[in-house]
Enzyme design. Structure first.
Site, PDB file in Angstrom:
ATOM      1  N   LYS A 186       0.820  -1.197   0.000  1.00 56.34           N
ATOM      2  CA  LYS A 186       0.000   0.000   0.000  1.00 56.34           C
ATOM      3  C   LYS A 186       0.866   1.264   0.000  1.00 56.34           C
ATOM      4  CE  LYS A 186      -4.060  -2.146   0.233  1.00 56.34           C
ATOM      5  NZ  LYS A 186      -3.924  -3.609   0.012  1.00 56.34           N
TER       6      LYS A 186
HETATM    7  C1  LIG Z   1      -5.104  -4.649   0.725  1.00 55.75           C
HETATM    8  C2  LIG Z   1      -6.573  -4.691   0.809  1.00 55.75           C
HETATM    9  C3  LIG Z   1      -7.258  -5.199   1.917  1.00 55.75           C
HETATM   10  C4  LIG Z   1      -6.583  -5.981   3.010  1.00 55.75           C
HETATM   11  O1  LIG Z   1      -5.557  -5.334   3.636  1.00 55.75           O
HETATM   12  P1  LIG Z   1      -4.406  -6.222   4.359  1.00 55.75           P
HETATM   13  O2  LIG Z   1      -3.715  -5.186   5.179  1.00 55.75           O
HETATM   14  O3  LIG Z   1      -3.550  -6.791   3.295  1.00 55.75           O
HETATM   15  O4  LIG Z   1      -5.087  -7.239   5.182  1.00 55.75           O
HETATM   16  C5  LIG Z   1      -8.627  -5.104   1.966  1.00 55.75           C
HETATM   17  N1  LIG Z   1      -9.321  -4.544   0.957  1.00 55.75           N
HETATM   18  C6  LIG Z   1      -8.712  -4.033  -0.134  1.00 55.75           C
HETATM   19  C7  LIG Z   1      -9.535  -3.403  -1.192  1.00 55.75           C
HETATM   20  C8  LIG Z   1      -7.315  -4.117  -0.255  1.00 55.75           C
HETATM   21  O5  LIG Z   1      -6.725  -3.657  -1.360  1.00 55.75           O
END
Ligand SMILES: *Cc1c(COP(=O)(O)O)cnc(C)c1O
Length: 406
Positions: A186
């Site tokens: 992210k």
């Molecule tokens: C990355 C992501 C998640 C989950 O996040 P994590 O920190 O990897 O558990 C949930 N929803 C969306 C749309 C994502 O891109």
């Protein structure tokens, strides 16, 4: 993915604070921690950036979504409207709570459409779990109205949307709660981490309690806390929070550079009339992590991918074939294969997921034509120029081939 592009001294310094005291736990131990409260400071940095009254950090973004749904009272047998174009964590969170995901159509914004949501509302619908996909916002005015008119809660999965806003209001503040992810991929990262945001004190407290075994976190006498409700452990650790804190100091700069780099890519692609850019409800509020566009049809999209390969271009996604982000390729969901019995095995679903593409023809068509280019922060001017040249070459080749078949 700028978080991991810019990683170094600032992160190390914050982590060293935690190592100095050895207090890796986010609560209590007031005397030993020498004033270091990394999770709290990280929460404050996210709350300030987003403009939320409350922020609560948890172990990851998926946990944040589970927590938000639970805090809002979503549970067994409730229907929750979700997009078929997202990361599967959105859907898993709903299933995990014993609720039933219902897949609605998206539109050219790449997010759930107001009409799509409306068409899926039944008396069992408890919430819309709106994903602000690829860092930009849905048609918020209309979606808020559909939810209000039908007495359905709006909850945002803003995992990909840190830095995004619509009419000046951040992603995550449009419904009851927003859920940010700080995983390795992210825009800012803790390694693993998630943060819930809300302006509602009670929902914040619910999330805080739920994510730590129901403890109320009042006082400094661990073991003697009260338990307003049952919960589970979704706590973030101080190391992860320390990294997130350092990363949040750079978020404004990341967004600014991404927007500038995206504008350069847009400029290059604008020369090709067959490219239709993703619809932006608020261009100024795009976090600009991706530049997404539609080709005229699936064949043209596949042709573009071939030409990208010929140019040795990296960092793009053709989501239609991607196993992570589109329901067409989620075989384990469609077959409901799990390592343990789940509520969904015994529940009545309003959709037959083996025929899911027939419920979402517009989405299927959009995703078959969709390509996203990643926008990076670390590109040098030369790298960006080279990238634009490769894109130009690729699309000129596509244009030639399209004119032959036209
Ligand atoms: C990355 C992501 C998640 C989950 O996040 P994590 O920190 O990897 O558990 C949930 N929803 C969306 C749309 C994502 O891109």
């Amino acid at each position: 993915m700028p978080g991991i592009e810019f990683f170094g001294e600032e992160e190390r310094r914050e982590v060293m604070d935690v190592l100095e005291t050895g207090v890796m736990f986010r609560y209590n131990h007031d005397a030993e921690r020498k004033g270091h409260w990394k999770a709290r400071d990280f929460e404050k940095s996210v709350a300030d950036f987003v403009g939320a009254k409350y922020a609560h950090a948890v172990s990851n973004g998926s946990a944040a979504v589970v927590c938000a749904l639970a805090a809002c009272g979503v549970g067994y047998n409730d229907e929750v409207i979700v997009p078929p174009f997202t990361f599967i964590a959105t859907v898993e969170a709903v299933l995990w709570l014993g609720a039933i995901p219902v897949f609605a159509e998206i539109d050219e914004t790449l997010n759930l459409s107001p009409e799509g949501i409306k068409a899926c509302i039944t008396p069992k619908t408890k919430a819309v779990l709106l994903v602000q996909m690829c860092g930009a916002m849905a048609k918020m005015d209309e979606i808020v109205k559909v939810c209000q008119d039908n007495n359905v809660m709006l909850i945002e999965d803003t995992a990909q949307a840190l830095g995004a806003s619509y009419k000046g209001k951040s992603a995550g503040l449009w419904g009851r709660m927003g859920c940010y992810s700080f995983d390795f991929f992210k825009i800012t990262t803790c390694g693993e981490g998630g943060v819930l945001v809300t302006n509602d004190e009670q929902l914040y407290k619910n999330a805080d309690v739920f994510s730590d075994h129901g403890h109320d976190h009042i006082g400094n006498n661990r073991g003697m806390e009260k338990h307003p409700a049952l919960g589970i452990n979704f706590r973030i650790g101080e190391f992860n929070a320390a990294v997130g804190l350092a990363q949040m100091r750079k978020i404004k700069q990341f967004i600014e550079i991404q927007r500038k780099n995206k504008a350069t890519l847009v400029n290059t692609l604008s020369k090709f009339p067959f490219i239709q850019f993703r619809e932006m409800t608020d261009e100024a509020g795009d976090s600009a992590t991706f530049l997404s566009f539609f080709m005229p049809d699936e064949a043209a999209a596949r042709l573009a991918v071939e030409e990208f390969k010929a140019q040795n271009l990296d960092s793009y996604a053709y989501w239609f074939d991607n196993n992570y982000h589109y329901i067409k390729n989620w075989d384990h969901l469609i077959s409901l294969t799990s390592v343990n019995p789940m509520p969904i095995h015994h529940q009545e679903k309003p959709q037959d997921w083996s025929k899911i593409r027939s419920y979402i023809p517009k989405t299927d068509n959009l995703i078959s034509r969709l390509i996203s280019l990643q926008v990076k922060v670390g590109w040098t001017d030369e790298q960006l120029t080279e990238r634009c040249q490769k894109l130009s070459n690729a699309f000129e080749a596509v244009a030639k081939k399209l004119s032959v078949t036209a």
